[in-house]
Motif scaffolding. Sequence first.
Motif, PDB file in Angstrom:
ATOM      1  N   ASN A 106     -36.469  -3.390 -45.170  1.00  0.00           N
ATOM      2  CA  ASN A 106     -35.636  -3.026 -44.024  1.00  0.00           C
ATOM      3  C   ASN A 106     -35.358  -4.230 -43.131  1.00  0.00           C
ATOM      4  N   VAL A 107     -36.371  -5.058 -42.903  1.00  0.00           N
ATOM      5  CA  VAL A 107     -36.191  -6.241 -42.054  1.00  0.00           C
ATOM      6  C   VAL A 107     -35.188  -7.204 -42.700  1.00  0.00           C
ATOM      7  N   GLY A 108     -35.322  -7.416 -43.999  1.00  0.00           N
ATOM      8  CA  GLY A 108     -34.401  -8.314 -44.695  1.00  0.00           C
ATOM      9  C   GLY A 108     -32.965  -7.836 -44.625  1.00  0.00           C
ATOM     10  N   LEU A 109     -32.782  -6.550 -44.870  1.00  0.00           N
ATOM     11  CA  LEU A 109     -31.428  -5.996 -44.785  1.00  0.00           C
ATOM     12  C   LEU A 109     -30.921  -6.001 -43.349  1.00  0.00           C
ATOM     13  N   GLY A 110     -31.841  -5.816 -42.375  1.00  0.00           N
ATOM     14  CA  GLY A 110     -31.442  -5.881 -40.973  1.00  0.00           C
ATOM     15  C   GLY A 110     -30.936  -7.258 -40.590  1.00  0.00           C
ATOM     16  N   PHE A 117     -33.858  -3.153 -37.577  1.00  0.00           N
ATOM     17  CA  PHE A 117     -34.730  -3.917 -38.467  1.00  0.00           C
ATOM     18  C   PHE A 117     -35.850  -3.109 -39.114  1.00  0.00           C
ATOM     19  N   LEU A 118     -36.320  -2.045 -38.453  1.00  0.00           N
ATOM     20  CA  LEU A 118     -37.487  -1.333 -38.978  1.00  0.00           C
ATOM     21  C   LEU A 118     -37.147   0.012 -39.591  1.00  0.00           C
ATOM     22  N   ALA A 170     -35.193  -3.788 -27.448  1.00  0.00           N
ATOM     23  CA  ALA A 170     -36.320  -3.203 -28.171  1.00  0.00           C
ATOM     24  C   ALA A 170     -35.903  -1.963 -28.951  1.00  0.00           C
ATOM     25  N   VAL A 171     -35.131  -1.068 -28.304  1.00  0.00           N
ATOM     26  CA  VAL A 171     -34.697   0.173 -28.961  1.00  0.00           C
ATOM     27  C   VAL A 171     -33.776  -0.128 -30.132  1.00  0.00           C
ATOM     28  N   SER A 172     -32.816  -1.019 -29.895  1.00  0.00           N
ATOM     29  CA  SER A 172     -31.852  -1.312 -30.962  1.00  0.00           C
ATOM     30  C   SER A 172     -32.520  -2.059 -32.117  1.00  0.00           C
ATOM     31  N   ALA A 173     -33.449  -2.992 -31.826  1.00  0.00           N
ATOM     32  CA  ALA A 173     -34.122  -3.738 -32.886  1.00  0.00           C
ATOM     33  C   ALA A 173     -34.951  -2.815 -33.767  1.00  0.00           C
TER      34      ALA A 173
END
Length: 604
Positions: free
Chosen positions: A497-501, A485-486, A478-481
Amino acid sequence: MIDKMTKYSFILLSSASEGFLDKLAETGVVDISRSSKPVDEHSAELLSRSEALKKKIARIEKEDFAKDPDYAAILEKKALWKKELALREPWGDFDLKRIESLERKSGCTFRFYSVYDKSFDPAWANLCPLEKISSSEGRTYFVTVSDAPDYSFPATECARPAGTAAEARAILASLDASLQQRSSELLAAKSELPAMREQYDALLSELEIYLASKTGGSAAEGYITQYTGFAPVEEDERLRAEFDAMDLVYVAEAATVEDNPPIQLKNNSFSRPFEVLTGMYGLPVYNEFDPTVFLSIFFLLFFSMCMGDAGYGILLIIIGQLLKKSSGSLAKMHSLVTILGFGTLVVGLVMGGFFGVNLYEVSWIPDWYKSIILTGELVFAPEGISWVRGDAAVAAIPEGVSHYSLQMVLSLIIGVLHISLAMIVKSIWAIRRDGLKNCLSTLGWTVLIVGAVLVAFVSMFGVLSESAIKWTVIGIAAVSATGIFLLNKWGRNPLVNVGLGVWDTYQMASGLMSDVLSYIRLYALGLSGGMLGATFNLMANLVKGSDPTWQWVPFVLILIVGHALNLAMSCLGAFVHPLRLNFLEFFKNAGYEGSGLKYNPLKK
């Protein structure tokens, strides 16, 4: 670590520039911004003279006379005359001027021929007067005389010799004497080496000062010149006292990243020999970390694992001490070679290798030492992980049960730890350089990778319950995501941000897998070196036989030549591949750039 620098800005009359730079060079610690290449004809001439003198010094030191222009010219001329002698010798000694005089008076023509012995026909003498001169190396040499203008003969005429063999031998003797004289002159020049080195240093100093003088900025219609320089902060007190006594205005301030100051590394006695490896990749910039401390630890470990032989470690220690006593450029490498030798000795004893002999299989080795040798197989059975050693124990592993070489597994574990450390270092320096909110993506990946490694390590020993491990994994994910991603770029559209993540996830997943697998080379190189050493031992024992007499001589020769060859090949692999693991896997995952400028103070 990176030595802190003070930035000095100097303002002085242009007429005083030359004297100022001379005094600055006498301090020997101020790096004045200057060109590294010639800027005009004068600097090009100074550079050309210094390079020519440097080459001359190197030739005299190595007694490499073949690279001396005069000596090389004589050698080239001698080679040409050797070929000429080979052309003249079959024709013997004759008077070329007399032949030419006879041709003018009689109107006859002398023609020279060379054919293979089997092609020569004595009946050719019936066609015209013919004289056989010699037969050499399967060819027959002869001369014909004819006054017929339309001359026809069943062989192809060859070029007339330009002189006699005796004349060619005399010229070759003269060239040999010239070579001997030039050799004597070059050997006598050794006594002039100290003066030549002083002249070379003086030329370099003159060039550096001249280049520095051309990089100063001018103002007030050329009456005022400004220079910028850098020096270590520990020199501040001494330099300010000297600058205060000069007729100039200067400003001293702490150097910043924007100033792009030159880099001088400062490490302890253990890490300092490894600075040459850092320089091979590139020095850090001013706000970057110094990788030498990490490079010293892991390069030493990787090199020792690739060698994996305590006997070769002893040889490297001896070589390092011999280099210490030498006078060449390699003398500076003695500390590095000695440290690598000690590391190879220790790791070789732990791995159980000594000149290609597996110490675990030697009967007289004590059991307490065998118990610490890292050899054998790791068995991954349903009931747990176990470690077995010895051929009998390995053969007894049930079919279908997974087992891997302990040394191979150790190589992969070290690789995971190495990359994890790189990511931790990257996160720390990213926070220091860019601030916490600008590096949340980097932190997210570090938490994910390092956290996963820690959880896997803890779970192997059963310290936490399955429930605790599950919630720990969920928390880490959870912390790393969130960071990946966000919040990978603060203030940007969350969808972007999600796309680049997702793209970063693909790159990291494929990149990390290949990076970790790269560390198998530590196991492979150590294994290949040990097997090659064992092969030379086997060859020597086969030659020796069971009742040796004279066979001891080839036995010793095979061992010496074989292990010398194996040592050289192992050192080459053990240098290149650990360097790659540090330069690519570690530096890439640590975000190291290595684009700093080397500290090069102006000095005499």
